[in-house]
Design an enzyme around this catalytic site. Structure first.
Site, short mmCIF file in Angstrom:
data_model
loop_
_atom_site.label_atom_id
_atom_site.label_comp_id
_atom_site.label_asym_id
_atom_site.label_seq_id
_atom_site.Cartn_x
_atom_site.Cartn_y
_atom_site.Cartn_z
N HIS A 135 0.85 -1.19 0.00
CA HIS A 135 0.00 0.00 0.00
C HIS A 135 0.88 1.24 0.00
CE1 HIS A 135 0.46 1.07 4.33
NE2 HIS A 135 0.44 -0.24 4.55
N CYS A 146 3.57 -4.40 6.72
CA CYS A 146 3.16 -4.24 5.32
C CYS A 146 4.36 -3.83 4.46
CB CYS A 146 2.08 -3.18 5.20
SG CYS A 146 0.47 -3.73 5.80
#
Length: 182
Positions: A135, A146
């Site tokens: 992301h 992430c």
């Protein structure tokens, strides 16, 4: 009359089944040395200049903190810089992870900004249980697991990756050592 029970004996077959199920759940999407998944990863050729195999659609090298996109075993974009998880919140390694969800305007259910609002995770492409995704975000500080990309790269990864596409998150040094060991 006593209401206490004598201790139950666990049946060996049940213990074996529970252990096997636990190992299977832990190993989902990953290849543990000596497993058929690890051997399959070692048997596939690497995309030239990367630590990932030709079966991957996206590759992340944890050592150099770079990512690539592939089509048919060829680099179509990258390498680009990424932020990965820091100590205690490492980005999980996996050789056969799969994109399972995409959400253009996702907001974190776990982290908030200083104003108490959920942290934005634009252009989220989820590929690992626990909400691990590619992301948009800063690439100069560690993430909470992430893989963060610049805005333009996050949009490209979002537009390119489709549900079911294979993602590999690896240590290039470990891949090299494993392949040298045979």
């Amino acid at each position: 009359m006593s209401t206490t029970r004598s201790p139950r004996r666990t049946r060996p077959a049940i213990v074996v089944a529970l252990v096997a199920a636990t190992v299977a759940l832990i190993g989902v999407g990953t290849a543990v040395a000596g497993t058929p998944a690890a051997q399959a990863f070692r048997d596939q050729p690497l995309v030239a200049g990367t630590p990932c195999t030709v079966t991957a659609r996206a590759c992340v090298d944890l050592d150099t903190q770079r990512s690539w996109l592939f089509t048919d075993g060829k680099i179509t974009h990258g390498p680009v810089p990424v932020a990965i998880g820091g100590p205690g919140k490492e980005t999980p390694v996996g050789h056969s992870l799969r994109v399972y969800r995409k959400e253009q305007l996702h907001k974190s259910g776990e982290y908030t900004m200083t104003n108490g609002e959920p942290a934005p995770m634009p252009w989220a492409v989820f590929f690992q249980d626990g909400g691990i995704a590619f992301h948009e975000g800063r690439t100069d500080t560690p993430s909470a697991g992430c893989v963060r990309l610049t805005p333009e790269n996050a949009k490209l990864w979002f537009d390119t990756l489709q549900i079911g596409d294979q993602v590999q998150v690896v240590s290039a040094k470990q891949v090299q050592a494993d392949r040298a060991a045979g």
